[in-house]
Design an enzyme around this catalytic site. Structure first.
Site, PDB file in Angstrom:
ATOM      1  N   ALA A   1       0.823  -1.211   0.000  1.00  0.00           N
ATOM      2  CA  ALA A   1       0.000   0.000   0.000  1.00  0.00           C
ATOM      3  C   ALA A   1       0.858   1.263   0.000  1.00  0.00           C
ATOM      4  CB  ALA A   1      -0.922  -0.002   1.223  1.00  0.00           C
TER       5      ALA A   1
ATOM      6  N   ARG B   1      -2.976   8.790 -10.506  1.00  0.00           N
ATOM      7  CA  ARG B   1      -4.121   8.984 -11.398  1.00  0.00           C
ATOM      8  C   ARG B   1      -5.436   9.224 -10.655  1.00  0.00           C
ATOM      9  NH1 ARG B   1      -3.753   3.916 -15.076  1.00  0.00           N
ATOM     10  NH2 ARG B   1      -2.240   3.216 -13.515  1.00  0.00           N
TER      11      ARG B   1
ATOM     12  N   ASN C   1     -50.593  14.728  20.461  1.00  0.00           N
ATOM     13  CA  ASN C   1     -50.730  15.281  19.119  1.00  0.00           C
ATOM     14  C   ASN C   1     -49.980  16.600  19.051  1.00  0.00           C
ATOM     15  OD1 ASN C   1     -51.693  16.489  16.682  1.00  0.00           O
ATOM     16  ND2 ASN C   1     -53.302  14.934  16.689  1.00  0.00           N
TER      17      ASN C   1
HETATM   18  C1  UD1 Z   1       1.706  -5.293 -10.858  1.00  0.00           C
HETATM   19  C2  UD1 Z   1       2.443  -6.556 -11.348  1.00  0.00           C
HETATM   20  C3  UD1 Z   1       1.830  -7.047 -12.645  1.00  0.00           C
HETATM   21  C4  UD1 Z   1       0.354  -7.294 -12.458  1.00  0.00           C
HETATM   22  C5  UD1 Z   1      -0.323  -6.028 -11.904  1.00  0.00           C
HETATM   23  C6  UD1 Z   1      -1.756  -6.346 -11.527  1.00  0.00           C
HETATM   24  C7  UD1 Z   1       4.766  -6.319 -10.636  1.00  0.00           C
HETATM   25  C8  UD1 Z   1       6.138  -6.016 -11.059  1.00  0.00           C
HETATM   26  N1  UD1 Z   1       3.838  -6.231 -11.565  1.00  0.00           N
HETATM   27  O1  UD1 Z   1       1.969  -4.295 -11.829  1.00  0.00           O
HETATM   28  O2  UD1 Z   1       2.451  -8.255 -13.051  1.00  0.00           O
HETATM   29  O3  UD1 Z   1      -0.240  -7.672 -13.690  1.00  0.00           O
HETATM   30  O4  UD1 Z   1       0.319  -5.561 -10.696  1.00  0.00           O
HETATM   31  O5  UD1 Z   1      -2.429  -5.165 -11.180  1.00  0.00           O
HETATM   32  O6  UD1 Z   1       4.545  -6.660  -9.512  1.00  0.00           O
HETATM   33  N2  UD1 Z   1       3.474  -0.830  -4.555  1.00  0.00           N
HETATM   34  C9  UD1 Z   1       4.203  -0.591  -3.425  1.00  0.00           C
HETATM   35  N3  UD1 Z   1       5.512  -0.216  -3.545  1.00  0.00           N
HETATM   36  C10 UD1 Z   1       6.115  -0.075  -4.755  1.00  0.00           C
HETATM   37  C11 UD1 Z   1       5.344  -0.313  -5.908  1.00  0.00           C
HETATM   38  C12 UD1 Z   1       4.039  -0.710  -5.784  1.00  0.00           C
HETATM   39  O7  UD1 Z   1       3.694  -0.703  -2.303  1.00  0.00           O
HETATM   40  O8  UD1 Z   1       7.298   0.272  -4.780  1.00  0.00           O
HETATM   41  C13 UD1 Z   1       2.074  -1.242  -4.404  1.00  0.00           C
HETATM   42  C14 UD1 Z   1       1.126  -0.232  -4.998  1.00  0.00           C
HETATM   43  O9  UD1 Z   1       0.677   0.689  -4.018  1.00  0.00           O
HETATM   44  C15 UD1 Z   1      -0.020  -1.103  -5.497  1.00  0.00           C
HETATM   45  C16 UD1 Z   1       0.660  -2.431  -5.820  1.00  0.00           C
HETATM   46  O10 UD1 Z   1       1.895  -2.428  -5.130  1.00  0.00           O
HETATM   47  O11 UD1 Z   1      -0.959  -1.358  -4.476  1.00  0.00           O
HETATM   48  C17 UD1 Z   1       0.863  -2.645  -7.311  1.00  0.00           C
HETATM   49  O12 UD1 Z   1       1.740  -1.663  -7.813  1.00  0.00           O
HETATM   50  P1  UD1 Z   1       1.619  -1.126  -9.274  1.00  0.00           P
HETATM   51  O13 UD1 Z   1       2.671  -0.131  -9.515  1.00  0.00           O
HETATM   52  O14 UD1 Z   1       0.227  -0.716  -9.557  1.00  0.00           O
HETATM   53  O15 UD1 Z   1       1.983  -2.462 -10.121  1.00  0.00           O
HETATM   54  P2  UD1 Z   1       1.684  -2.703 -11.635  1.00  0.00           P
HETATM   55  O16 UD1 Z   1       2.682  -1.988 -12.448  1.00  0.00           O
HETATM   56  O17 UD1 Z   1       0.266  -2.429 -11.901  1.00  0.00           O
END
Ligand code: UD1
Ligand code: CA
Length: 468
Positions: A19, A25, A385
């Site tokens: 998290a 976005r 009432n």
């Molecule tokens: C990730 C997966 C991808 C999958 C997708 C599904 C990896 C490398 N890729 O990609 O294979 O299809 O989710 O939605 O894992 N987060 C952290 N710290 C960080 C980066 C992210 O806590 O340094 C958390 C974000 O808050 C989020 C989650 O991890 O809740 C996913 O991160 P996000 O950057 O959205 O991953 P995707 O690129 O979507």
């Protein structure tokens, strides 16, 4: 042969929730995982799921807005760890590694993927308990943006390739990684320590643990989610709105299955918990917040908002009413356009009609306040009432005072009761009375300027002339 080995306690489940991401976005000052879905933070939904899996430990990796996230969940039994800077999902799990045990089964969930059900996660935990790496995948018509699951000819998972790193052929794969996985603690710790950031995004990808598991000879089980909607993530407001409709449709379907009639399941919102008796009817556009209990045969008219309240059997709330923090008995009539505020207690068969507000007051059996009244800080007996336009003047600018109205009182229209004041049983207050002292039981009390009529009086006219 019967199994004679002593029963072993199953490995405890330690859940890691990622998290730390920014959620750019969302265009919000609020961290993404605190955005509300069905009235509760996204993260709360994920933590509930972890609780349903009997997680022995829940670890939350925070980064962006860490203070806000921790403050929002200060009461929950959670371990927070800070990821600063955010160098990818693998890096995030590395920060959590100090908190999970080697002999635990570690489940990685995402704070922005709130709809996944505990039952869907069970196969991953089973895989991890058997020493394997369990992944949750899903088949999508449009897999763009997601990491693809690469399987060999025998169907064994080989690796996950991120969209940005994938070849043309790999991009054609429709089975994608949800990001959710489970693994034995000791192995996961080793794998995340070994991750490298030599990829298109220069991040430590959690997904690379698949290749590391394969290299260690550990089996990888990808369990395909039966329903794609469970694995949807929230990256922007449009996705949040889409998930809200999914949750609300689930809520509606659960009520329908339990015997509630909904005029339109697509126009029904529960932001908390709604408990219904038999044969409840709910018209369109109603919102239920907090814990709401509706007794048998309750009817809720269109466009009502009900929060933290209970309504007894047979009670009807007519359209456009607002009920907050109130308890109502059986066969009451509320609204249309009524407002019940916290501390309202209505006995059976009470009527509160249009444009009447009740706050911190009790109304006894069969009492009525049907039109345009304010009843605040009052104790009202049975069969009273309250005429149209009656106001309890409960506030002197500094303090609140109580009005006590005993049984069988009749209050004429447009009466003000200047509290503290007491109206005795069976008393009648004449219309227009401003009551500043107690009214005795059984008597008529009226405070009103005496009516006069002036014979020969002429109405003034423009230009100063008098008529005739
Ligand atoms: C990730 C997966 C991808 C999958 C997708 C599904 C990896 C490398 N890729 O990609 O294979 O299809 O989710 O939605 O894992 N987060 C952290 N710290 C960080 C980066 C992210 O806590 O340094 C958390 C974000 O808050 C989020 C989650 O991890 O809740 C996913 O991160 P996000 O950057 O959205 O991953 P995707 O690129 O979507
Ligand atoms: Ca994402």
């Amino acid at each position: 042969m019967p199994d004679t080995r002593p029963p072993q306690a199953p490995a405890p489940v330690h859940v890691v929730v990622l998290a730390a991401g920014k959620g750019t976005r969302m265009q919000s000052a609020r961290p993404k995982v605190l955005q509300p879905l069905a009235g509760r933070a996204l993260l709360a939904h994920v933590l509930d799921t972890a609780a349903r899996l009997d997680a022995q430990r829940r670890i939350v990796v925070v980064g962006h807005g860490a203070g806000q996230v921790q403050a929002a969940f200060a009461d929950a039994a959670l371990h927070f760890c800070l990821q600063q800077p955010q160098l990818g999902t693998g890096h995030a799990v590395r920060q959590a590694a100090a908190w999970f045990d080697d002999d635990a089964v570690v489940l990685v969930l995402y704070g922005d993927v709130p709809l996944v059900r505990a039952a869907t996660l069970q196969p991953l935990l089973d895989a991890a308990r058997a020493g394997a790496l369990g992944l949750l995948s899903v088949e999508l018509d449009d897999p763009s943006g997601y990491g693809r699951i690469v399987r060999d000819a025998a169907g064994q998972v080989q690796r996950i390739v991120e969209h940005k790193d994938a070849s043309g052929a790999e991009r054609a794969i429709r089975e994608v990684n949800t990001g959710i996985l489970a693994a034995p603690g000791a192995q996961l710790r080793r794998w995340v320590a070994a991750l490298r950031d030599d990829n298109a995004q220069r991040e430590y990808y959690l997904t690379d643990v698949v290749a590391l598991a394969r290299a260690d000879g550990v089996a990888v089980h990808a369990s395909v989610a039966a329903r794609a909607d469970e694995t949807l993530g929230v990256n922007d407001r449009a996705q949040l709105a889409a998930l809200e409709r999914i949750v609300q449709r689930r809520n509606a379907d659960a009520q329908l299955a339990a015997g509630v009639t909904l005029a339109d399941p697509a126009r029904f919102d529960v932001r908390g918990e709604l408990r219904c008796g038999r044969d409840v009817f709910i018209d369109v556009g109603c919102v239920f917040e907090g814990v709401v209990e509706l007794g048998d045969g309750v009817v809720v008219g269109a466009h009502c908002v009900l929060r933290d309240c209970s309504l007894g059997a047979g009670t009807r709330v007519e359209a456009f009413s607002h009920v907050d923090g109130a308890r109502c008995g059986d066969d009451a009539r509320i609204g249309p356009y009524a407002r019940l505020r916290p501390g309202t207690e209505l006995a059976d068969a009470v009527h509160v009609g249009n444009f009447t507000e009740v706050k911190n007051s009790t109304l006894g059996h069969a009492s009525k306040a049907n039109h345009l009244s304010y009843v605040g800080d009052a104790t009202v007996g049975a069969r009273v009432n309250i005429g149209a336009g009656t106001i309890t003047c409960n506030y002197d600018g500094a303090h609140k005072h109580r009005t006590v109205i005993d049984d069988d009182v009749f209050i004429g229209s447009d009466t003000q009761l200047v509290a503290p004041v007491h109206v005795g049983a069976g008393a009648t207050l004449g219309a227009g009375t401003t009551l500043t002292r107690d009214a005795p039981a059984q008597q008529l009390t009226v405070s009103r300027a005496r009516q006069v009529s002036l014979a020969g009086w002429k109405r003034p006219r423009k230009g100063g002339q008098q008529e005739g």
